[in-house]
Design an enzyme around this catalytic site. Structure first.
Site, PDB file in Angstrom:
ATOM      1  N   ASP A  36       0.815  -1.221   0.000  1.00 38.09           N
ATOM      2  CA  ASP A  36       0.000   0.000   0.000  1.00 38.09           C
ATOM      3  C   ASP A  36       0.851   1.276   0.000  1.00 38.09           C
ATOM      4  O   ASP A  36       0.632   2.173   0.826  1.00 38.09           O
ATOM      5  CB  ASP A  36      -0.920   0.024   1.231  1.00 38.09           C
ATOM      6  CG  ASP A  36      -1.683  -1.266   1.431  1.00 38.09           C
ATOM      7  OD1 ASP A  36      -2.110  -1.856   0.432  1.00 38.09           O
ATOM      8  OD2 ASP A  36      -1.864  -1.672   2.602  1.00 38.09           O
ATOM      9  N   GLU A 209     -11.485   0.174  -3.019  1.00 39.64           N
ATOM     10  CA  GLU A 209     -10.747   0.654  -1.848  1.00 39.64           C
ATOM     11  C   GLU A 209      -9.536   1.425  -2.349  1.00 39.64           C
ATOM     12  O   GLU A 209      -9.363   1.650  -3.546  1.00 39.64           O
ATOM     13  CB  GLU A 209     -10.320  -0.516  -0.958  1.00 39.64           C
ATOM     14  CG  GLU A 209      -9.347  -1.476  -1.622  1.00 39.64           C
ATOM     15  CD  GLU A 209      -8.925  -2.599  -0.693  1.00 39.64           C
ATOM     16  OE1 GLU A 209      -9.680  -2.934   0.237  1.00 39.64           O
ATOM     17  OE2 GLU A 209      -7.832  -3.164  -0.925  1.00 39.64           O
TER      18      GLU A 209
END
Length: 449
Positions: A36, A209
């Protein structure tokens, strides 16, 4: 998790303790698992703020069917191609309002406003039914230490905070997870929302997301991880003329990678746009991820050209930067494989036959006088050359191939450059041995000195 994976993980962590620098050929770092990645440029310097993956504690494997994430490190790009690990920014048990020992620290973000750095992160709250809440801390430096707010941001429930600071110095918080993404304006203190979050209109159906917004040429881009039922996780994007939408879906930035997650960020650095994302090159297991980066380009109409993942990645190695030649731009007559022996986790060039070659683009030679090579060999016949730009280009260095004790017994050897070289060139390794040999030497990395 089976015992072999666990034992491999223990060995990995022991090796990782010895190394604090990564190399910006993909993956960016190899001494720990990172995912991420949120990339930001502060005062002309490139930083990355990833989450981290780890193995579940012994005996608690069943509690973590997906991810086990203990907290955050921060990285900065040093020299031309080396990532510096600044250590822990935040550990989960240091979250003032969070549950303990949950390993629930998913994607963060960090942004600068008016000389202060604000770090946003999701965590599992104690005494609260929400899946995740989002907290914030403030510091005078991008790598901390941060002073963490004692409570999470009110009215915000979700994961993956993504921040946008507009040209008028107003900030917006994007977040979500599931089938809906949200946005909210922030107050000047950057610690509270100025209005209740709104649902972002115009996005395609399906799981979403990892919202990450940015602005280019007056257009607002909202990028996000998007799951197609027949493909899995992709990176998609939408555009708008307003920061909070409505947005118009434009397509994919990157296709699915090996049926795993893909969470990302986009940044402009040294006049080049870069897409940061993750895969699982080190572990081979999509719950233990490693961050990557590749250059991204735009078409004339402002749409984004789809990015193809590469091993070469980004960066311009220079003196004192390790060149991971297996992360090459082109290889001919040789192969790559996971490195053996007691080397740090990574890859090597192997099975190099007579006149096989490896080309590594964008190397800055200014100031270089010598070159090192990390090699292993089970024989002592032949040599390998360093040439400029192509396999028949100028010969600038030559190494003999000597027996090191075996194909997994490594030595670092060094030679002087034949003449001073200036500027940025492609570096080409040409292997020479007897015709018919199936391999000559294993090559891990090169380093200009």
């Amino acid at each position: 998790m089976n015992k072999s994976i666990l034992l491999r993980g223990i060995l990995f962590l022991l090796l990782a303790m010895q190394y604090s620098l990564g190399y910006s050929q993909n993956p960016l770092v190899t001494h720990m698992f990172t995912a991420d990645p949120t990339a930001r440029v502060f005062n002309g310097k490139l930083y990355v703020f990833p989450s981290s993956d780890t193995y579940p504690p012994n005996g608690r494997e069943a509690e973590f069917p997906r991810f086990c994430m203990p907290g955050y490190h921060a990285f900065s790009l040093e020299n031309g191609s080396t990532w510096k690990d600044h250590g822990w920014v935040l550990k989960e048990n240091d979250v003032p309002w969070g549950e303990k020992d949950t390993y629930a620290m998913w994607a963060p973000d960090c942004i600068e406003k008016d000389g202060k750095y604000y770090y946003y992160y999701p965590a599992k709250p104690k005494n609260d039914r929400a899946f995740r809440r989002i907290g914030v801390g403030v510091s005078d430096k991008p790598t901390g230490p941060f002073k963490w707010e004692k409570s999470f941001i009110k009215d915000v429930t979700g994961i993956d905070p993504g921040l946008l600071l507009d040209d008028d110095n107003k900030a917006y918080l994007f977040f979500g997870g599931g089938h809906e993404l949200y946005a909210a304006p922030l107050k000047d203190n950057m610690k509270e929302v100025a209005a209740k979050p709104i649902l972002i209109d115009g996005l395609p159906a399906g799981y979403k997301e990892g919202s990450f917004p940015f602005k280019k040429d007056g257009i607002y881009y909202l990028t996000f991880a998007h799951v197609f039922p027949d493909e899995g996780y992709t990176i998609g994007y939408a555009t708008s003329d307003k920061p909070m939408g409505p947005y118009t879906y434009q397509g994919k930035i990157m296709d699915n990678i090996y049926n795993g997650t893909n969470h990302h960020s986009v940044v402009k650095y040294n006049d080049q746009w870069i897409l940061f994302y993750h895969s699982w090159d080190i572990s081979g297991y999509n719950k233990l991820r490693s961050m990557r980066a590749d250059y991204m380009t735009f078409k004339k109409d402002g749409t984004i050209k789809k990015v193809k993942p590469t091993l070469r990645g980004i960066g311009t190695p220079q003196v004192n930067d390790t060149i991971q030649v297996d992360r090459c731009n082109e290889i001919s007559g040789a192969k790559t494989a996971f490195v053996g022996g007691n080397e740090p986790n990574g890859w090597m060039v192997c099975d190099a036959k007579m006149m096989s070659s490896v080309r590594f683009d964008r190397v800055k030679f200014d100031g270089a006088k010598k070159i090192q090579a990390r090699i292993a060999s089970g024989q002592r016949n032949g040599s390998f050359e360093i040439r400029l730009n192509n396999p028949k280009g100028k010969l600038i260095a030559e190494f003999p191939i000597n027996y090191t004790g075996g194909w997994n017994t490594w030595e670092t050897i060094e030679t002087e450059l034949k003449e001073p070289i200036t500027g940025t060139h492609n570096l080409v390794v040409v292997f020479k041995s007897d015709w018919g040999n199936t391999k000559s030497v294993n090559l891990n990395w090169l380093l200009l000195k």
